[in-house]
Enzyme design. Structure first.
Site, PDB file in Angstrom:
ATOM      1  N   ILE A  13      41.115  37.257  47.470  1.00 21.25           N
ATOM      2  CA  ILE A  13      42.196  37.030  48.391  1.00 21.25           C
ATOM      3  C   ILE A  13      42.116  36.398  49.675  1.00 21.25           C
ATOM      4  O   ILE A  13      42.909  35.522  50.115  1.00 21.25           O
ATOM      5  CB  ILE A  13      43.042  38.624  48.465  1.00 21.25           C
ATOM      6  CG1 ILE A  13      43.483  39.049  47.350  1.00 21.25           C
ATOM      7  CG2 ILE A  13      44.218  38.281  49.454  1.00 21.25           C
ATOM      8  CD1 ILE A  13      44.341  38.020  46.517  1.00 21.25           C
ATOM      9  N   ASP A  34      32.785  37.847  57.200  1.00 26.16           N
ATOM     10  CA  ASP A  34      32.243  38.592  55.982  1.00 26.16           C
ATOM     11  C   ASP A  34      30.633  38.863  56.046  1.00 26.16           C
ATOM     12  O   ASP A  34      30.087  37.655  56.139  1.00 26.16           O
ATOM     13  CB  ASP A  34      32.699  37.411  54.748  1.00 26.16           C
ATOM     14  CG  ASP A  34      32.587  38.122  53.343  1.00 26.16           C
ATOM     15  OD1 ASP A  34      31.433  38.958  53.231  1.00 26.16           O
ATOM     16  OD2 ASP A  34      33.328  38.304  52.714  1.00 26.16           O
ATOM     17  N   CYS A 151      50.181  42.971  44.663  1.00 27.88           N
ATOM     18  CA  CYS A 151      50.732  41.720  44.240  1.00 27.88           C
ATOM     19  C   CYS A 151      51.780  42.258  43.187  1.00 27.88           C
ATOM     20  O   CYS A 151      52.837  41.666  42.955  1.00 27.88           O
ATOM     21  CB  CYS A 151      49.644  41.056  43.623  1.00 27.88           C
ATOM     22  SG  CYS A 151      48.581  41.915  42.221  1.00 27.88           S
ATOM     23  N   THR A 152      51.469  43.325  42.343  1.00 27.19           N
ATOM     24  CA  THR A 152      52.500  43.955  41.394  1.00 27.19           C
ATOM     25  C   THR A 152      53.760  44.397  42.090  1.00 27.19           C
ATOM     26  O   THR A 152      54.814  44.063  41.496  1.00 27.19           O
ATOM     27  CB  THR A 152      51.661  44.673  40.580  1.00 27.19           C
ATOM     28  OG1 THR A 152      50.528  44.422  39.762  1.00 27.19           O
ATOM     29  CG2 THR A 152      52.858  45.243  39.233  1.00 27.19           C
ATOM     30  N   ARG A 233      45.012  45.825  31.938  1.00 29.14           N
ATOM     31  CA  ARG A 233      43.988  44.683  32.146  1.00 29.14           C
ATOM     32  C   ARG A 233      43.558  43.765  30.985  1.00 29.14           C
ATOM     33  O   ARG A 233      43.163  44.312  29.887  1.00 29.14           O
ATOM     34  CB  ARG A 233      42.686  45.293  32.734  1.00 29.14           C
ATOM     35  CG  ARG A 233      42.963  45.905  34.219  1.00 29.14           C
ATOM     36  CD  ARG A 233      43.731  44.950  35.191  1.00 29.14           C
ATOM     37  NE  ARG A 233      43.789  45.526  36.654  1.00 29.14           N
ATOM     38  CZ  ARG A 233      43.272  45.598  37.505  1.00 29.14           C
ATOM     39  NH1 ARG A 233      41.923  44.939  37.463  1.00 29.14           N
ATOM     40  NH2 ARG A 233      43.449  46.060  38.375  1.00 29.14           N
ATOM     41  N   ASN A 315      48.951  36.585  40.654  1.00 25.33           N
ATOM     42  CA  ASN A 315      48.572  37.863  41.416  1.00 25.33           C
ATOM     43  C   ASN A 315      47.902  37.367  42.532  1.00 25.33           C
ATOM     44  O   ASN A 315      47.667  38.111  43.438  1.00 25.33           O
ATOM     45  CB  ASN A 315      48.140  38.804  40.504  1.00 25.33           C
ATOM     46  CG  ASN A 315      46.988  38.256  39.618  1.00 25.33           C
ATOM     47  OD1 ASN A 315      47.487  37.635  38.602  1.00 25.33           O
ATOM     48  ND2 ASN A 315      45.689  38.240  39.994  1.00 25.33           N
TER      49      ASN A 315
END
Length: 337
Positions: A13, A34, A151-152, A233, A315
């Site tokens: 993402i 990161d 996302c869903t 999944r 997604n």
């Protein structure tokens, strides 16, 4: 003037949010943190993507910064969110995309480094959740940590809103047939909290839990307790599809349902809820920037009050575009407050 943004977590993402930000215009990513990816590897991971293809522009390093199309981005490797110098880098808004700091308490640590606001790119147990096209009017500038939901939920909520506003939803069940994500295993491996989730992603269809349907009740309060769902999944790299079965208060033919969704897709939900009558399959939605694309030919009515509705979503890409849209919206609201 573009909103200055930092990204914490340069995973799927984080990287796709950056790609979207470069297309968006209103978002200027000035810093990335990161601790697990060094600068040279960051260049490689951004340049090459197995799902969305090679980045078309120039990506390089210069003076310890990530440079994309000549634009320098500060890079940090801090494990502690409180230690990331967002303020020094000029980042007012931070996208929290590690999947780790998803509560208000944890995400608020970014504020110690000079960030003014944090947007969690995941569902949150306690942060206010917002879905573009559904409940942005509930946003208040005093919120310091907010969530872009999942996302869903971003796929389901706009569709549910249109149906509920026009016909009323008595109750409903959702299944998302969901592409593989980074938390899954390439071959069978330990997954103590979710035994099925530890099975090989490439070899199985894996039933899984999801809070996405219940979360719709948080962004559309009148649907609270009326929706729940599950996930399967599947062995694909990206693009998922929501299968929503609802009982309606007010009877409607399938043509009437299609009509109101098409109207919304061309009006108030343009760019968020799409509509298609084509003979589509999942790869046709790779790179789609809409949250949800209603598949008019795939739905089935049983009668005028009981219907199955199908909607596709990238997604990764569509969700990441909404992260950018949410930041642009809240930044505008914050400035006018």
């Amino acid at each position: 003037m573009a909103t200055k943004v930092g990204i914490n977590g340069f995973g799927r993402i984080g990287r796709i949010v950056l790609r979207n930000a470069l297309e968006h215009g209103d978002i200027d990513v000035v810093a990335i943190n990161d601790p697990f990816i060094d600068l040279d590897y960051m260049v490689y991971m951004f340049k090459y993507d197995s799902t969305h293809g090679r980045f078309k522009g120039k990506v390089e390093t210069k003076d310890g910064k990530l440079v994309i199309e000549g634009k320098p981005i500060s890079v940090f490797g801090e494990r502690d969110p409180a230690a990331i110098p967002w303020g020094k880098a000029g980042a007012d808004y931070v996208v929290e995309s590690t999947g780790v700091f998803t509560t208000i308490e944890k995400a608020s640590l970014h504020l110690k480094g000079g960030a003014k606001k944090v947007i969690i790119s995941a569902p949150s147990a306690d942060a206010p959740m917002f879905v573009c096209g559904v409940n942005l009017e509930a946003y208040k500038p005093e919120y310091e940590v907010i969530s872009n939901a999942s996302c869903t939920t971003n796929c389901l909520a706009p569709l549910a809103k249109v149906i509920h506003d026009n016909f009323g939803i008595v109750e409903g069940l959702m299944t998302t047939v969901h592409a593989t994500t980074a938390t899954q295993k390439t071959v069978d491996g330990p997954s103590h909290k979710d035994w099925r989730g530890g099975r090989g992603a490439a070899a199985n269809i894996i039933p899984s839990s999801t809070g996405a349907a219940k979360a719709v009740g948080k962004v559309i309060p009148s649907l609270n307790g009326k929706l729940t769902g599950m996930s399967f999944r599947i062995p694909t790299s990206d693009v998922s599809v929501v299968d929503l079965v609802v009982r309606l208060e007010k009877g409607a033919s399938y043509d009437q349902i299609k009509e109101v969704i098409k109207k919304a897709s061309e009006g108030e939900l343009k760019g968020i809820l799409g509509y298609t009558e084509d003979e589509v399959v999942s790869t046709d939605f790779l790179g789609s920037t809409e949250s949800s694309v209603f598949d008019a030919k795939a739905g089935i009515p049983l009668n005028d009050k009981f219907v199955k509705l199908i909607s596709w979503y990238d997604n990764e890409y569509g969700y990441s575009r909404r992260v950018c849209d949410l930041i642009a919206y809240v930044a505008k609201k914050d400035k006018s407050a």
